[in-house]
Design a protein around this motif. Sequence first.
Motif, PDB file in Angstrom:
ATOM      1  N   LYS A  29       0.854  -1.176   0.000  1.00 19.28           N
ATOM      2  CA  LYS A  29       0.000   0.000   0.000  1.00 19.28           C
ATOM      3  C   LYS A  29       0.898   1.237   0.000  1.00 19.28           C
ATOM      4  O   LYS A  29       1.895   1.288   0.713  1.00 19.28           O
ATOM      5  CB  LYS A  29      -0.890   0.011   1.238  1.00 19.28           C
ATOM      6  N   SER A  51       1.830   2.888   3.201  1.00 13.60           N
ATOM      7  CA  SER A  51       2.781   2.207   4.090  1.00 13.60           C
ATOM      8  C   SER A  51       4.188   2.792   3.962  1.00 13.60           C
ATOM      9  O   SER A  51       5.010   2.651   4.867  1.00 13.60           O
ATOM     10  CB  SER A  51       2.820   0.711   3.762  1.00 13.60           C
ATOM     11  N   ALA A  61       6.422  -3.012   9.052  1.00  2.95           N
ATOM     12  CA  ALA A  61       5.564  -3.975   9.745  1.00  2.95           C
ATOM     13  C   ALA A  61       5.783  -3.928  11.243  1.00  2.95           C
ATOM     14  O   ALA A  61       4.873  -4.167  12.024  1.00  2.95           O
ATOM     15  CB  ALA A  61       5.840  -5.385   9.217  1.00  2.95           C
ATOM     16  N   ASP A  95       4.738  -5.552  16.293  1.00  2.60           N
ATOM     17  CA  ASP A  95       3.449  -5.644  16.966  1.00  2.60           C
ATOM     18  C   ASP A  95       2.821  -7.005  16.675  1.00  2.60           C
ATOM     19  O   ASP A  95       2.553  -7.342  15.515  1.00  2.60           O
ATOM     20  CB  ASP A  95       2.530  -4.520  16.463  1.00  2.60           C
ATOM     21  N   PHE A 113      -0.180  -7.056  14.478  1.00  2.00           N
ATOM     22  CA  PHE A 113      -0.012  -6.539  13.120  1.00  2.00           C
ATOM     23  C   PHE A 113      -0.019  -7.694  12.128  1.00  2.00           C
ATOM     24  O   PHE A 113       0.387  -8.814  12.438  1.00  2.00           O
ATOM     25  CB  PHE A 113       1.307  -5.776  13.032  1.00  2.00           C
ATOM     26  N   SER A 114      -0.474  -7.431  10.913  1.00  2.00           N
ATOM     27  CA  SER A 114      -0.534  -8.458   9.873  1.00  2.00           C
ATOM     28  C   SER A 114       0.118  -7.927   8.603  1.00  2.00           C
ATOM     29  O   SER A 114       0.162  -6.714   8.371  1.00  2.00           O
ATOM     30  CB  SER A 114      -1.993  -8.840   9.589  1.00  2.00           C
ATOM     31  N   TYR A 135      -1.129  -8.063   5.830  1.00  2.00           N
ATOM     32  CA  TYR A 135      -2.189  -7.432   5.040  1.00  2.00           C
ATOM     33  C   TYR A 135      -2.375  -5.965   5.405  1.00  2.00           C
ATOM     34  O   TYR A 135      -3.023  -5.224   4.663  1.00  2.00           O
ATOM     35  CB  TYR A 135      -3.509  -8.179   5.231  1.00  2.00           C
ATOM     36  N   ASP A 136      -1.809  -5.539   6.535  1.00  2.00           N
ATOM     37  CA  ASP A 136      -1.933  -4.135   6.934  1.00  2.00           C
ATOM     38  C   ASP A 136      -1.040  -3.218   6.104  1.00  2.00           C
ATOM     39  O   ASP A 136      -1.295  -2.021   6.017  1.00  2.00           O
ATOM     40  CB  ASP A 136      -1.602  -3.969   8.422  1.00  2.00           C
ATOM     41  N   ILE A 137       0.032  -3.742   5.524  1.00  2.00           N
ATOM     42  CA  ILE A 137       0.886  -2.906   4.686  1.00  2.00           C
ATOM     43  C   ILE A 137       0.900  -3.374   3.232  1.00  2.00           C
ATOM     44  O   ILE A 137       1.386  -2.649   2.362  1.00  2.00           O
ATOM     45  CB  ILE A 137       2.336  -2.846   5.223  1.00  2.00           C
ATOM     46  N   SER A 170      -1.078  -4.899  -0.352  1.00  2.00           N
ATOM     47  CA  SER A 170      -2.347  -4.596  -1.035  1.00  2.00           C
ATOM     48  C   SER A 170      -2.860  -5.761  -1.875  1.00  2.00           C
ATOM     49  O   SER A 170      -3.404  -5.550  -2.939  1.00  2.00           O
ATOM     50  CB  SER A 170      -2.167  -3.352  -1.920  1.00  2.00           C
ATOM     51  N   CYS A 191      -8.654 -12.953   1.477  1.00  2.00           N
ATOM     52  CA  CYS A 191      -9.238 -11.608   1.557  1.00  2.00           C
ATOM     53  C   CYS A 191     -10.636 -11.645   2.165  1.00  2.00           C
ATOM     54  O   CYS A 191     -11.061 -10.688   2.824  1.00  2.00           O
ATOM     55  CB  CYS A 191      -9.290 -10.982   0.164  1.00  2.00           C
ATOM     56  N   ARG A 250     -10.772 -11.075   5.786  1.00  2.00           N
ATOM     57  CA  ARG A 250     -10.343  -9.768   6.278  1.00  2.00           C
ATOM     58  C   ARG A 250     -11.316  -8.652   5.902  1.00  2.00           C
ATOM     59  O   ARG A 250     -11.053  -7.501   6.163  1.00  2.00           O
ATOM     60  CB  ARG A 250      -8.936  -9.456   5.755  1.00  2.00           C
TER      61      ARG A 250
END
Length: 626
Positions: free
Chosen positions: A173, A176, A269, A272, A275-276, A278-280, A282, A622, A625
């Motif tokens: 993303k 990010s 990343a 954490d 944290f995953s 998929y958070d950074i 796309s 996906c 999520r």
Amino acid sequence: MMSLPPYHSLSRLDYLLLRLQLELKKTSTLRIVIIAIVLHSLFSILLIHNYLNYYSDTYHSKHSTSHEHPDKGKISIFSKPITNDDIDCERRYKLIKMDFNDPTVFGPNAINLLHSNLIQSKQLTHIGWFSDHFRWDEKIQCFNNRWTLCDKIFIAKCKPNSIRAIYQFVPFKLESNVRHLFFSLRATAEQLVEQSHDGFYGMLALIEFIDFTDEIIKLKFRYESESWSLRVEDYRSTKTIKSVTIMLACYGYSGIASFTDVRLTSESAGLDPLFSAYDICSWCSFKLTDHQVKKSNQFSNPEYEILKMPRYEKSISNHQITFVSQVSMDRLVILEQSLRTWNGPVSISIYILTNNSTNGRIQDWQRLYINKKIGSLKISLEKSTIILVPSVNPDHYPINVLRNLAIKMVQTRFMFLVDADFQPSPNLEANFLSSMNKYHSNYLRQHDMNGCRIAFVVPAFEYLDIPNKEDPILKSKDELIQLIHRDDPMIEPFRLHESNEVHGLTDYWKWYHANRPYNITYKFHDKYEPYIIVEKNSYFPMYDENLFNYGMNKVMHITEMFAANYTFEVLDNVWTIHFQHRSTPYYTDFLKNLTYRLRNRAERFKVLQRIIHQYDVLLDQCRLRN
């Protein structure tokens, strides 16, 4: 009935044995069997546990990583080269030290952005490892060391003359703002034999930036070592990274190469635990980026001209299929052979290499040569179109642009999408229309411009040797089958030995005995790329013009047709045959050039990501999520 003697007359041991004897006499045979099975199982588990402990210790002592430099407890890594060229492990590197205990790289909470699953051929997804036509093996193995307990191992059977590789795509993303990446990989080789001076086994990574530039890094292993070795790259950039495409590969060797503990982590990343990746990344979100718009505009508006056709008499036949293809001018002679059996219209794009001295313009002698070749063909000129596309770039063959130009010029209802080096079976159009009248009469009669989503598969074959021009043309399916099944076959299914997945869904054994069309059995296969007859209508997707030269250009079009809910029906009474010819430089690069293959696969991932989001394909990863 047996009675127990007074307690005081027996010792305690005698009493217990006598008691056990009485209880056994009361126990059924079934209970005894069950007790024996349980005891045997417990004993077996104990033996297996002891054996695994011994095996793990022995394996570790044989394959544990050892370094011959004096800095024990450190891991040697190769730093980035001084120049900005692609990293070559044969160049000069500076040996630096990295602390093994660095949690941002090796810690258990450092988030690995890579998935461990191998994508199956029937999965329409871009998340995980994608395999080429030669599948890799995978297994779980446990290690008795500090860097992992159990991990997945990817195993490649290396060949000296072709690349064996798997690939994974990691798009980021933009918010990010990824600029710092850590790559790490362990590998070992069992009796790997070098058979090429440019042999390679290890990792390549294509790093693409938001400013449309890219860089390739390589982590190369020594083939002499049979122990598990580690390579690490600490990569830092001043520019925001848009995506990374990872390639595990071997080339120029024969033998077995194994890879494990493949990691890609990033400062973005963090550590954490909630944290995953998929958070950074796309994978599950898609935007038509400026990069894709720029590339599409670059390829979608080529200069071209329509060749003035030779004079012709008006045909009394109403042709409904156009032979659609593309070819370069230097291979125009192929059409003389492939179109010997075709008397209908054609729409063919011809790629003409020009030079700067003529300002990139087509010269008169080139038009005369092409006119002469086209005039010698026994085709219907009435609805035919020849498109001339000049270029001064010999390294870039815009194959899907040429295909789309030819499709746009089609003037009939149906199109036969095929490569120029394939010869259609005699009377292909008549046999197709006969089959349509018999099994799809309603579809054939309708005139709705939206049409129907059916792709009719024309089974593909190939000559094992180059046939002579004087050789008779096969007139029937029976003649074709005889040449396939005789003791010294002249013909076989196309690419049968190179990769049977390419046309495997066609099911040739079923076709040999079929007397009517039949549907393919799977809803999707990521290697399937048949030649098809399809209606030109509003549903039909054009070829993706981001793909060029050799590799993935046709199979991704079939993938998009699967995603657009096309059904594939194999025609039982037609076929097409490939003629052997010298390989193109693009094909040679595809087989042996690692960076070419990596860039091609990166484009494949980006096209697939666009298809998945354009057609709302639901991915399991996906869905969880959303």
